[in-house]
Motif scaffolding. Structure first.
Motif: not given
Length: 204
Positions: A112-131
């Motif tokens: 799991a990812i456990v973060t203080g960042s907002r879901r939108k930003i995390v998902e966009l960053t993960m999409d960019h990294l392909g992870i």
């Protein structure tokens, strides 16, 4: 693979902070902070940014308002900062030693990812990294009330997996995140500034 850090321990789930742990985003976030704060004649130092790592943006704006006597709208600033961050998203890279662990345990342990960042930003960053494919669960700022160093986010992830906290291993780069994981009763591996991993067991 984790035995070189915890030779006598087996884990049932791996829980990863995101910014500075899985994705090398801290410099990009700091730049976005300072581009946004420039309109208020304020800035955030690298040291202060790291000290507050893991705290949601809205809460940091509240702390800045208290510190400087300003009245910055947290919700408006959040939107402004996200625009600045996304403009530089293409420069973000993953943190290789952590990704090697993630790839090794993919399909073997829930992660799991456990973060203080907002879901939108995390998902966009993960999409960019392909992870995105590596993770079974995202626990983001919208999913809990009390941010790090409170244990809520890590406890929520463990509960979602139906796994006891002491059987989870956390990965963190920030002191507040390490405190959060330890408060949840979890062992923790620290990702250092030079992107190495250090074992940080919790006393049981």
């Amino acid at each position: 693979m984790l035995k070189r850090f915890y030779p006598s321990r087996d884990y049932e789930a791996l829980l990863f902070d995101f910014d500075g742990t899985v994705a090398d985003t801290m410099g990009t976030h700091l730049e976005a902070w300072n581009l946004g704060l420039a309109a208020y004649d304020l800035s955030l130092s690298k040291e202060q940014h790291q000290t507050w790592a893991g705290i949601p943006t809205v809460k940091i704006v509240e702390l800045l308002n208290q510190k400087h006597g300003t009245q910055i709208s947290a919700e408006n600033f959040l939107k402004e900062k996200e625009v600045h961050y996304l403009a530089s998203l293409g420069t973000v890279k993953s943190i290789v030693p952590v990704m090697e662990i993630i790839q090794h345990y993919h399909g073997k342990l829930p992660m799991a990812i456990v973060t203080g960042s907002r879901r939108k930003i995390v998902e966009l960053t993960m999409d960019h990294l392909g992870i995105g494919k590596y993770f079974d669960l995202l626990v983001c700022a919208e999913d809990y009330v009390n941010g790090k160093p409170a244990p809520d986010c890590f406890l929520k992830a463990a509960a979602s997996f139906n796994i006891k906290p002491q059987h989870c291993l956390a990965f963190e780069d920030a002191d507040l995140g390490i405190q959060s994981a330890h408060s949840a009763g979890m062992d923790c591996l620290k990702v250092t500034a030079d992107m190495q991993l250090l074992s940080l067991p919790v006393s049981r």
